[in-house]
Design a protein around this motif. Structure first.
Motif, PDB file in Angstrom:
ATOM      1  N   LYS A 110      15.712  16.086  -5.243  1.00  0.00           N
ATOM      2  CA  LYS A 110      14.418  16.081  -5.921  1.00  0.00           C
ATOM      3  C   LYS A 110      13.745  17.434  -5.728  1.00  0.00           C
ATOM      4  O   LYS A 110      13.469  17.842  -4.604  1.00  0.00           O
ATOM      5  N   LEU A 111      13.494  18.115  -6.844  1.00  0.00           N
ATOM      6  CA  LEU A 111      12.921  19.466  -6.796  1.00  0.00           C
ATOM      7  C   LEU A 111      11.591  19.475  -7.524  1.00  0.00           C
ATOM      8  O   LEU A 111      11.529  19.163  -8.722  1.00  0.00           O
ATOM      9  N   THR A 112      10.534  19.760  -6.807  1.00  0.00           N
ATOM     10  CA  THR A 112       9.224  19.941  -7.435  1.00  0.00           C
ATOM     11  C   THR A 112       9.041  21.437  -7.608  1.00  0.00           C
ATOM     12  O   THR A 112       8.933  22.176  -6.638  1.00  0.00           O
ATOM     13  N   MET A 113       9.056  21.883  -8.856  1.00  0.00           N
ATOM     14  CA  MET A 113       9.192  23.307  -9.141  1.00  0.00           C
ATOM     15  C   MET A 113       7.871  23.902  -9.614  1.00  0.00           C
ATOM     16  O   MET A 113       7.433  23.686 -10.751  1.00  0.00           O
ATOM     17  N   ALA A 114       7.237  24.654  -8.712  1.00  0.00           N
ATOM     18  CA  ALA A 114       5.986  25.349  -9.056  1.00  0.00           C
ATOM     19  C   ALA A 114       6.326  26.822  -9.290  1.00  0.00           C
ATOM     20  O   ALA A 114       6.004  27.673  -8.468  1.00  0.00           O
ATOM     21  N   TYR A 115       6.963  27.103 -10.437  1.00  0.00           N
ATOM     22  CA  TYR A 115       7.455  28.459 -10.692  1.00  0.00           C
ATOM     23  C   TYR A 115       6.340  29.429 -11.063  1.00  0.00           C
ATOM     24  O   TYR A 115       6.544  30.635 -11.116  1.00  0.00           O
ATOM     25  N   THR A 116       5.161  28.863 -11.358  1.00  0.00           N
ATOM     26  CA  THR A 116       4.012  29.735 -11.648  1.00  0.00           C
ATOM     27  C   THR A 116       2.762  29.187 -10.963  1.00  0.00           C
ATOM     28  O   THR A 116       2.571  27.964 -10.888  1.00  0.00           O
ATOM     29  N   ALA A 117       1.924  30.108 -10.482  1.00  0.00           N
ATOM     30  CA  ALA A 117       0.639  29.708  -9.889  1.00  0.00           C
ATOM     31  C   ALA A 117      -0.463  29.702 -10.939  1.00  0.00           C
ATOM     32  O   ALA A 117      -1.576  29.244 -10.673  1.00  0.00           O
ATOM     33  N   ALA A 118      -0.152  30.191 -12.140  1.00  0.00           N
ATOM     34  CA  ALA A 118      -1.190  30.328 -13.168  1.00  0.00           C
ATOM     35  C   ALA A 118      -1.703  28.973 -13.631  1.00  0.00           C
ATOM     36  O   ALA A 118      -0.952  27.992 -13.671  1.00  0.00           O
ATOM     37  N   CYS A 119      -2.963  28.933 -13.993  1.00  0.00           N
ATOM     38  CA  CYS A 119      -3.546  27.716 -14.576  1.00  0.00           C
ATOM     39  C   CYS A 119      -4.788  28.133 -15.345  1.00  0.00           C
ATOM     40  O   CYS A 119      -5.524  29.034 -14.919  1.00  0.00           O
ATOM     41  N   GLN A 120      -5.023  27.471 -16.485  1.00  0.00           N
ATOM     42  CA  GLN A 120      -6.204  27.800 -17.287  1.00  0.00           C
ATOM     43  C   GLN A 120      -7.463  27.194 -16.701  1.00  0.00           C
ATOM     44  O   GLN A 120      -8.564  27.547 -17.070  1.00  0.00           O
ATOM     45  N   MET A 121      -7.289  26.198 -15.815  1.00  0.00           N
ATOM     46  CA  MET A 121      -8.449  25.446 -15.330  1.00  0.00           C
ATOM     47  C   MET A 121      -8.914  25.921 -13.963  1.00  0.00           C
ATOM     48  O   MET A 121      -8.155  26.541 -13.214  1.00  0.00           O
ATOM     49  N   ALA A 122     -10.148  25.554 -13.655  1.00  0.00           N
ATOM     50  CA  ALA A 122     -10.735  25.895 -12.347  1.00  0.00           C
ATOM     51  C   ALA A 122     -11.381  24.629 -11.775  1.00  0.00           C
ATOM     52  O   ALA A 122     -12.598  24.535 -11.690  1.00  0.00           O
ATOM     53  N   CYS A 123     -10.558  23.655 -11.430  1.00  0.00           N
ATOM     54  CA  CYS A 123     -11.083  22.367 -10.938  1.00  0.00           C
ATOM     55  C   CYS A 123     -11.696  22.577  -9.557  1.00  0.00           C
ATOM     56  O   CYS A 123     -11.071  23.187  -8.680  1.00  0.00           O
ATOM     57  N   GLY A 124     -12.892  22.051  -9.368  1.00  0.00           N
ATOM     58  CA  GLY A 124     -13.613  22.275  -8.121  1.00  0.00           C
ATOM     59  C   GLY A 124     -12.879  21.744  -6.908  1.00  0.00           C
ATOM     60  O   GLY A 124     -13.017  22.273  -5.809  1.00  0.00           O
ATOM     61  N   TYR A 125     -12.121  20.676  -7.077  1.00  0.00           N
ATOM     62  CA  TYR A 125     -11.477  20.032  -5.926  1.00  0.00           C
ATOM     63  C   TYR A 125     -10.012  20.441  -5.749  1.00  0.00           C
ATOM     64  O   TYR A 125      -9.296  19.837  -4.955  1.00  0.00           O
ATOM     65  N   CYS A 126      -9.563  21.450  -6.504  1.00  0.00           N
ATOM     66  CA  CYS A 126      -8.115  21.774  -6.522  1.00  0.00           C
ATOM     67  C   CYS A 126      -7.600  22.082  -5.113  1.00  0.00           C
ATOM     68  O   CYS A 126      -8.145  22.932  -4.412  1.00  0.00           O
ATOM     69  N   PHE A 127      -6.525  21.396  -4.719  1.00  0.00           N
ATOM     70  CA  PHE A 127      -5.976  21.626  -3.372  1.00  0.00           C
ATOM     71  C   PHE A 127      -5.238  22.962  -3.296  1.00  0.00           C
ATOM     72  O   PHE A 127      -4.818  23.370  -2.218  1.00  0.00           O
ATOM     73  N   GLN A 128      -5.085  23.637  -4.445  1.00  0.00           N
ATOM     74  CA  GLN A 128      -4.439  24.961  -4.435  1.00  0.00           C
ATOM     75  C   GLN A 128      -5.473  26.095  -4.569  1.00  0.00           C
ATOM     76  O   GLN A 128      -5.098  27.238  -4.839  1.00  0.00           O
ATOM     77  N   SER A 129      -6.739  25.773  -4.373  1.00  0.00           N
ATOM     78  CA  SER A 129      -7.773  26.820  -4.502  1.00  0.00           C
ATOM     79  C   SER A 129      -7.471  27.979  -3.564  1.00  0.00           C
ATOM     80  O   SER A 129      -7.093  27.762  -2.413  1.00  0.00           O
ATOM     81  N   GLY A 130      -7.638  29.195  -4.078  1.00  0.00           N
ATOM     82  CA  GLY A 130      -7.434  30.374  -3.238  1.00  0.00           C
ATOM     83  C   GLY A 130      -6.075  31.029  -3.408  1.00  0.00           C
ATOM     84  O   GLY A 130      -5.811  32.086  -2.834  1.00  0.00           O
ATOM     85  N   ARG A 131      -5.188  30.430  -4.211  1.00  0.00           N
ATOM     86  CA  ARG A 131      -3.865  31.049  -4.409  1.00  0.00           C
ATOM     87  C   ARG A 131      -3.986  32.267  -5.325  1.00  0.00           C
ATOM     88  O   ARG A 131      -4.979  32.409  -6.051  1.00  0.00           O
TER      89      ARG A 131
END
Ligand code: SF4
Ligand code: SF4
Length: 450
Positions: A110-131
């Motif tokens: 099982k591979l969870t593939m996060a090949y990009t950190a980019a995202c159009q959104m800025a969700c206040g609660y994002c657990f990836q904030s600061g990347r």
């Protein structure tokens, strides 16, 4: 003489005229009269939730292991086949050990593939904030990732398939790379005689029917899109980086793909104090959009990014989940049997890696910004710490076995990320007994259609 399974849950139905007996180890169920339920639930103690459930938890006298649960031998065969009766308590413990072994050692890579950190959104609660939003797989890292995957396949002849979970950041900010991974993994899986399943976790902004139609024959099985409430709530919680609304575009995209057959479509809702009162309004909009039968609703507690002491207690989590679940059930949407975060938990499973935009390996997506949670990289492979961590977190079930908890097969000892948030230790105590007591009396009869 058969005995009752200690994994039987007893759930009264229809004003207690009947009882649903649900076995968590086998996933089986039967509806019986209350007097038979008493004999099938000899281990059971009352749960702590607002609706009744009886389940094993805590010590019991040894003689119940010997108790014959029913005096009607005619139905024993059926109940034995369902695992609601078992030959002996010891034999059932061996079945549980085999179950846990399968759970911890899946035959799918099982591979969870996060090949990009980019995202159009800025969700206040994002657990990836600061990347670093610009981080992504270079051509060399792309090839290195494929080499790592092939190495894993060669080292694990027990594997029968590969699961590719497209994740991010937002995976559809780079459709070309997603398609390249899919195409290369198709070749790799065919070469090694493995199946290939693909799932997509997306914010929904770039979803398009052409994409689904392209990926379906290649193995796409599931698409998961997040909506956090009606437009007013969702757009506050999930705006773009330029603070533009996103709700209506996502809803429109959902409708466009919802009539394509051949894959599952889930709308996930991150549930917390900020949107708990608006779930019914969102569901009404989804009904109006003609999506009631096309989607399932995935309710999940919003988890914070790595920070000690920020989690609610399990009872409060359960009450919030139950209130939202009532809204889902009222409108007849499909929803999972066991509501909440990941079942199974990826953290405790071998052959399971989250690969981030820098090529680092993790055990759980929520740990991706914690440098201490890195268990290797695609270049060097999994480090020794990976195996040590796996062994250590699996020991959490020691408590569950000592307590003879009927929820063990569905709970697996509790979320390890939450354990770390609560105790500072991945292997720490995080027992959601009160959460399960609250939500399962609702979700089990509903999803079984009883
Ligand atoms: S540790 Fe928790 S969040 Fe992470 S995979 Fe397991 S259940 Fe999910
Ligand atoms: S962690 Fe889960 S399985 Fe273990 S005792 Fe608590 S509720 Fe039961």
């Amino acid at each position: 003489m058969p005995v009752a399974s200690r994994y039987n849950l007893l759930l009264p139905l229809h004003g207690e005229q009947q009882t649903l007996v649900f076995n968590t180890l086998r996933g089986s169920a039967v509806v019986v009269q209350p007097q038979d339920a008493d004999r099938l639930g000899v281990y059971a103690r009352p749960g702590s939730g607002s609706q009744p459930v009886w389940r094993s938890y805590g010590s019991h006298s040894p003689e119940v292991d010997q108790a014959a649960p029913t005096d009607s031998p005619g139905c024993w065969d059926t109940l034995l086949q369902l695992g609601i009766l078992v030959e002996t308590a010891d034999a059932e413990e061996r079945t549980l050990a085999a179950f846990l072994d399968d759970y911890w050692h899946p035959r799918t890579l099982k591979l969870t593939m996060a090949y990009t950190a980019a995202c159009q959104m800025a969700c206040g609660y994002c657990f990836q904030s600061g990347r670093n939003l610009k981080a992504r797989h270079s051509p060399a890292l792309f090839q290195g990732t494929l080499d790592f995957i092939e190495q894993q396949v060669k080292c694990h002849p027990e594997l029968e398939g590969i699961h590719l979970g497209l994740f991010g950041g937002e995976p559809l900010t780079d459709v070309a790379m997603a398609t390249s991974y899919i195409d290369q993994l198709q070749i790799l899986s065919q070469k090694h005689n493995l199946s290939l399943d693909i799932s997509l976790t997306t914010n929904g902004l770039n979803l398009h029917p052409d994409l689904i139609l392209d990926w379906l024959p290649k193995g796409l099985k599931y698409v998961r899109v997040t909506l956090d409430g009606p437009a007013k709530i969702h757009d506050q919680r999930r705006p773009t980086h330029g603070n533009q609304p996103t709700f209506h575009r996502i809803l429109s995209n959902l409708r466009r793909i919802s009539n394509i057959a051949g894959f599952g479509l889930g709308v996930s809702i991150n549930l917390d104090q900020g949107n708990e009162g608006a779930i019914g309004d969102l569901l009404d909009i989804l009904v109006e959009a003609g999506l009631r039968t096309q989607i399932e609703i995935l309710l999940e507690a919003t988890l914070p990014t790595y920070k000690l002491g920020t989690l609610e207690d399990h009872r409060s989590q359960g009450l919030r989940m139950s209130t939202a679940l009532d809204q889902v059930m009222l409108r007849g949407f499909r929803t999972p049997l066991y509501p909440g975060l990941c079942t199974p938990c990826n953290f405790v499973q071998s052959n399971n890696f989250v690969i981030d935009w820098s090529g680092n390996l993790f055990r759980c997506t929520f740990t991706m910004l914690d440098p201490q949670a890195v268990v290797g990289s695609v270049g060097e492979g999994a480090r020794g710490v990976n195996q040590a961590l796996l062994q250590s977190v699996r020991q959490a079930v020691g408590h569950c076995r000592a307590m003879q908890c009927a929820y063990l097969p569905l709970c697996g000892g509790g979320c390890r990320y939450e354990a770390d948030l609560r105790t500072g230790n991945w292997s720490g105590h995080n027992c959601p007994l009160e959460y399960w007591d609250e939500v399962l009396p609702r979700s089990i009869p509903y999803t079984l259609g009883i």
